[in-house]
Each structure stands twice: as structure tokens, then as C-alpha cells.
Design a protein around this motif. Structure first.
Motif, PDB file in Angstrom:
ATOM      1  N   LEU A 142     -26.384 -44.649   4.075  1.00  0.00           N
ATOM      2  CA  LEU A 142     -26.911 -43.286   3.944  1.00  0.00           C
ATOM      3  C   LEU A 142     -28.204 -43.132   4.734  1.00  0.00           C
ATOM      4  O   LEU A 142     -28.389 -42.136   5.446  1.00  0.00           O
ATOM      5  N   VAL A 166     -18.697 -46.019   0.286  1.00  0.00           N
ATOM      6  CA  VAL A 166     -19.177 -45.336  -0.922  1.00  0.00           C
ATOM      7  C   VAL A 166     -18.489 -45.894  -2.162  1.00  0.00           C
ATOM      8  O   VAL A 166     -19.104 -46.048  -3.214  1.00  0.00           O
ATOM      9  N   ASP A 180     -26.482 -47.635   0.314  1.00  0.00           N
ATOM     10  CA  ASP A 180     -27.866 -47.179   0.486  1.00  0.00           C
ATOM     11  C   ASP A 180     -28.274 -47.211   1.958  1.00  0.00           C
ATOM     12  O   ASP A 180     -28.744 -46.214   2.511  1.00  0.00           O
ATOM     13  N   ALA A 232     -24.182 -39.758  -0.035  1.00  0.00           N
ATOM     14  CA  ALA A 232     -23.541 -40.545   1.017  1.00  0.00           C
ATOM     15  C   ALA A 232     -22.184 -39.939   1.355  1.00  0.00           C
ATOM     16  O   ALA A 232     -21.826 -39.770   2.532  1.00  0.00           O
ATOM     17  N   VAL A 238     -27.168 -41.231  -4.883  1.00  0.00           N
ATOM     18  CA  VAL A 238     -26.976 -41.803  -3.542  1.00  0.00           C
ATOM     19  C   VAL A 238     -25.491 -41.751  -3.176  1.00  0.00           C
ATOM     20  O   VAL A 238     -25.121 -41.385  -2.056  1.00  0.00           O
ATOM     21  N   GLU A 250     -30.196 -32.902   1.766  1.00  0.00           N
ATOM     22  CA  GLU A 250     -30.052 -33.636   3.026  1.00  0.00           C
ATOM     23  C   GLU A 250     -31.110 -33.153   4.024  1.00  0.00           C
ATOM     24  O   GLU A 250     -31.786 -33.949   4.677  1.00  0.00           O
ATOM     25  N   VAL A 280     -20.687 -40.768   5.075  1.00  0.00           N
ATOM     26  CA  VAL A 280     -20.558 -42.226   5.030  1.00  0.00           C
ATOM     27  C   VAL A 280     -19.101 -42.527   4.636  1.00  0.00           C
ATOM     28  O   VAL A 280     -18.566 -41.907   3.723  1.00  0.00           O
TER      29      VAL A 280
END
Lengths: 279, 278
Positions: free
Chosen positions: A49, A188, A46, A178, A174, A18, A183
Motif C-alpha cells: 500500500l 491483500v 502494508d 489496499a 489498511v 487516499e 494492490v
């Protein structure tokens, strides 16, 4: 299923990755003289994120989220795009693209879904770049490594952007990232979809799950295993062949236009400079 | 004795601005009491130069080096740059500057030209591993891929090097380690191994910053002659790492583990001749 390939997809330290992505966004934009970024929010994992990473990199005041639904886009996509913007407290615009798409296709009422879907992706790209100029921002890309490798994108549509933090993460990675950055789970966990027509799902269109696709891709691309070696790890040869053929057939999508060489030095061939030249 | 490692962020292709910032760091290192200040591979030019190689190259007598030569009167420096030879060959070189002059030059021998690297396309390769006298004693400079060929370290070792300056522009890759890229972890292992096997200090100086999505992996470090990491920089920040080193430890390590005493270069040579002749 192979332990080797599953292991090769595991991100050991998500906080570190990250941090890499956040610094990448901050530094690549900063060096080019930009503080702001525009992100197209689809309500999917996507773009969500990317928005989360962008806010960490640039601050909420410097990220502009734009949702660009068409009349057939699912209500939950719209809601989730708005939810991400609200959670992050960023400037948000919902711009319906139905009028311009429908005006154009009134000339071609028989146009098929792929044609319409591509046009929508390019319309969205055009809006993102309009905002980028207006707001003094760059466009962040949301294409992940799985879709880049199999060409599951629209050339000059969603595949067109300035800086892409997700391009070296497979879809399953991803999902992991995420979830890690916060997220919302419902984003997700929902089935990935380009949402170009009702009920469309990526995995339905591609014909296999991202879980399986990513294992074959990481074997072929990252570990440089040959076709037979992947098959011998316990993968159906028809599936492996299909994936390898998707990679080969979409190579053109990963390249800029080709130029015919005439002179000693040619812009796309032997005029070699990084984009960060002098930055 | 204090050594300064500068985990530098270069501006790609902007020699003059990199020189200015190098001088600033050298002055800070001097203020901090360092006896020598070491910069990473190609710190004066940036790494992914491609065709910029020919624009940023300097000759050894270039006036562009003057600010660095001037500051070297206060503190000796190791800097990385593209050197243009008399014959117009271009080398990925490191200069050791001291007392207003270039005292030693190492030209990178092994040019990675595979995967993400393309150095052999643009630069010529050096062919000498040598040592020189730095404030830390007999020292040798090796650049990045040079260290992946252990013959280079062996040659420095045989010539009496007690300090290895390992200059790098290592771009981060790999997500299988904790708190660092995989390549940074590999470099730590390499440093520990070489320091222990040669009873020498190992100084690894790497870049930070980003060039077109290549994120340099930082994590510069110093390893003592027993193979212990005694100082380590962060993954991402530009840093001036000031490290206390004790040359007496080289003696101590080499008494404990007398590998240099027992080394048999004659046997190596005999075998090399045999291998090459066969």
C-alpha cells in the motif's frame, strides 16, 4: 462484536483518505527538499500500500522499492514484492541479507528466533537508509496503527523511518485501503506475516485476529472507552486485558530515548519545536 | 460587493515569507475587485508554533508589518499572527488593517488545550468580543475555538455584527464523511447554524498544507444570512476564493426571522448573575 466499534473503523470515503495520504507524502517530502522515497517491500499488504501511495504522490520514477529476503523468507514473499514493483514500474532491488545475518550468528549459533528476527529487521533498516543517502531519498514507514499500539515491531528496525503514511490506519483499514488503491488481491488476502521463520503469522503470534484486535483498539484509543465499558460491549475480558497490557508494555517503543533533566531547558522535554519548523 | 477568502498555506515559523505571500494574495484579491481580503488564523506564522511562539511574535508597532500596512491602503485585510503585548504576553490575534493602519484587533479568547491542542501552554487569552466597521458594515472577528463557545457569537450579534469573520487553522481528522474530513463537515454545520441564528454573513477561512502530519482541512466557505452555503473552497488546495455578497440579504433575513429584535439580553444578564451568585 459491537456495531459501535465496527462502525468506528469504517472509512466512508476511501478516495478522500487516499488523497490525504498522497498529499501528506508529497508535501512532507517536498517541504524537506526531497523528491524521492525508498520503500522496503516485503510482499505484504502494508508495504505494498505504501508503494502504491508513494507512486501516486511522487511518480514511478521517484520511488525505489527494495526487497530484502533472508534465506528462510517464503518464495511467495519474494515474488509478491517483485510483483508490486513490476506493477508500479519502479526501480527495484532484491538484496539478500542472508550473508551478513549468517556471518554474525555464526558467533552465536544458539541465538533464538526473536533475536534473529530483530537483527534482520535492523539490517533491513540499515540498507534502506544506505539507499536513502545514495539516492537522495527519505525512507517511508509501513507501520500501521494496530502494530504501533501493541508494539508488534522491532525498535529501530521496521519501526525506524522518516515519514509514515499508515500510522493512523488500523490493519483492517489498511486492507480496505489496499484493496481500494489496487494492490493485488492475493497480497491483500494472504495471512499477514513478519516472515521471520517459516509458517509464522502475525495473528498466531499476537494471539488474536486483527479483526478483533482493531475493535478493542478503536474503542480504547479513539473512543476513549474504559476497560469495563469495552467488556460490556461483548468482548472477552481476558482478551481485552491482554490488548490493554500490550499497549501499556510497549509504550517505550513509541518514544524516543529519555533524557535526564539537569538544566532549565532539556531537548526532549521543554525544547518544543515541530519538525516542519521553517518548512 | 466582492469578498476574498484566502485559503492560505503558511510556512511554519517563517514570518517574512508568509508576509510576502500574504501581500501577493492581497494584490490578487484587489485585482479581482474584492473589497476586503481575509486570511486564516495565524496565517503569518503557521499554527503549531510551540516554543516558536516567542520568536515569531510581533508588537503592534513592529516594522515587520509595514508591507501589510502598505497593501492595506489598496485593500483592507484581516490577518492572523502572534501579538506581543507591552507586558510581554503573547496572544493569538487577528488584525484588521485598513488605510495603512491597524484599525481593530481581536485576541483569541478560548485557547484549546486538550487532545492535539496545546495553545494555553504558550499563549495568553483575550477577554473582549467587539465589533468594528469593515467595508461590509459592522463586523466581528472570532478565531477558531472562540466559535465553539456560542457566547462569543451571541456577544457579536448583540453589538450589531452583520458579518462574522471566522478564522481557523483546523487540522483534519475523521474518516466518516464524504469528500472531506469530519471536522470540515462540522465547520459547515457550525457556519450554517450561526448564520441562520444571527441573520449574518459567516465567512470561514481555514488553512491548507501539512505541519508534522497535521493535514489542515481547508473547505473555507461563505454562508449567507439565511444559512445557505454560497461558496466553498477545496479540501487541499491553496485558493483565493472571491465571493459576491449582498448586504441587503441581512435586512431581508432579519425581517423574515426577527431574532435580534426579540433578543432579551436583560434576561440573559439576570440569569447569568443568578447563576454566578448561586
Amino acid at each position: 462484536m459491537s456495531e459501535l466499534l465496527l462502525k468506528a473503523l469504517e472509512i466512508e470515503d476511501k478516495a478522500f483518505i487516499e488523497e490525504v495520504l498522497v498529499r501528506f507524502i508529497r508535501e512532507e517530502l517536498g517541504k524537506a527538499g526531497f523528491e524521492k522515497a525508498v520503500v522496503g517491500l516485503s510482499g505484504g499488504v502494508d508495504s505494498s500500500l505504501v508503494a502504491f501511495l508513494a507512486v501516486k504522490a511522487l511518480g514511478a520514477d521517484n520511488v525505489i522499492g527494495i526487497s530484502m529476503p533472508y534465506k528462510t523468507s517464503s518464495p511467495s514473499s519474494r515474488e509478491d514484492a517483485r510483483l508490486v514493483a513490476e506493477l508500479l514500474n519502479i526501480e527495484f532491488h532484491e538484496i539478500e541479507i542472508t550473508p551478513q545475518i549468517d556471518a554474525y550468528y555464526s558467533l552465536f549459533p544458539d541465538a533464538d528466533g526473536v533475536r534473529r528476527g530483530n537483527k534482520m529487521a535492523r539490517e533491513r533498516m540499515s540498507i534502506l537508509y544506505d539507499f536513502a543517502h545514495w539516492k537522495g531519498a527519505l525512507v517511508l514507514g509501513t507501520s500501521n496503527k494496530s502494530e504501533l499500539l501493541i508494539g508488534y515491531s522491532t525498535r529501530w528496525g521496521d519501526a525506524a523511518h522518516d515519514v509514515n503514511p499508515l500510522g493512523d490506519l488500523y490493519k483492517t483499514q489498511v486492507w480496505e485501503m489496499a484493496s481500494f488503491v489496487g494492490v493485488p488481491e492475493r497480497i491483500v488476502e494472504k495471512k499477514p506475516s513478519a516472515d521471520l521463520w517459516p509458517g509464522q503469522t502475525d495473528e498466531g503470534e499476537i494471539g488474536l485476529s486483527y479483526y478483533l484486535l482493531d475493535q478493542i483498539l478503536v474503542g480504547y484509543v479513539d473512543l476513549r472507552l474504559r476497560r469495563d465499558e469495552i467488556v460490556s460491549l461483548g468482548y472477552d475480558e481476558k482478551v481485552v486485558d491482554r490488548v490493554l497490557s500490550m499497549i501499556r508494555r510497549s509504550q517505550y517503543k513509541r518514544k524516543l530515548p529519555i533524557i535526564c533533566k539537569i538544566a532549565r531547558r532539556t531537548v526532549d522535554k521543554d525544547f518544543l519545536y515541530f519538525r516542519d519548523w521553517g518548512l | 460587493m466582492k469578498v476574498a477568502l484566502v485559503q492560505f498555506r503558511s510556512k511554519l515559523g517563517d514570518f517574512d515569507s508568509n508576509v510576502d505571500r500574504t501581500v501577493e494574495f492581497a494584490e490578487k484579491a484587489k485585482e479581482a475587485g474584492a473589497s476586503i481580503c481575509i486570511f486564516p488564523e495565524l496565517n503569518l506564522t503557521g499554527y503549531n508554533l510551540q516554543d516558536l511562539t516567542f520568536d515569531v511574535a510581533v508588537r503592534r508597532d513592529s516594522p515587520k508589518l509595514v508591507p501589510l500596512l502598505e497593501v492595506s491602503r489598496d485593500i483592507p485585510l484581516v490577518v492572523g499572527l502572534i501579538e506581543e503585548s507591552e507586558e510581554h504576553l503573547f496572544y493569538n490575534s487577528a488584525f484588521y488593517l485598513e488605510g495603512g493602519a491597524i484599525r481593530f484587533v481581536h485576541r483569541k479568547i478560548y485557547l484549546p488545550t486538550y487532545g492535539m491542542f496545546d495553545e494555553g501552554r504558550f499563549t495568553a487569552s483575550g477577554d473582549r468580543v467587539e465589533t468594528f466597521e469593515s467595508p461590509l458594515g459592522r463586523s466581528s472577528i472570532l478565531i477558531c475555538e472562540d466559535l465553539w463557545h456560542f457566547s462569543t457569537v451571541y456577544l457579536a450579534f448583540l453589538q450589531g455584527a452583520k458579518c462574522i469573520f471566522a478564522l481557523s487553522s483546523s487540522s483534519g481528522w475523521g474518516y466518516r464523511e464524504k469528500e472531506m474530513f469530519d471536522d470540515a463537515k462540522v465547520w459547515l454545520n457550525v457556519g450554517e447554524f450561526y448564520a441562520r441564528m444571527t441573520g449574518s454573513y459567516f465567512f470561514y477561512v481555514n488553512r491548507v498544507g501539512v505541519e508534522d502530519g497535521f493535514v489542515f482541512s481547508g473547505t473555507s466557505f461563505v454562508c449567507d444570512p439565511y444559512g445557505n452555503i454560497v461558496a466553498k473552497a477545496s479540501s487541499f488546495e491553496e485558493e483565493l476564493l472571491i465571493v459576491d455578497v449582498n448586504p441587503a440579504l441581512v435586512r431581508s433575513a432579519r425581517i423574515s426571522l426577527p431574532l435580534l429584535r426579540d433578543e432579551k439580553p436583560g434576561v440573559v444578564l439576570k440569569n447569568l448573575r443568578r447563576i454566578l451568585d448561586e
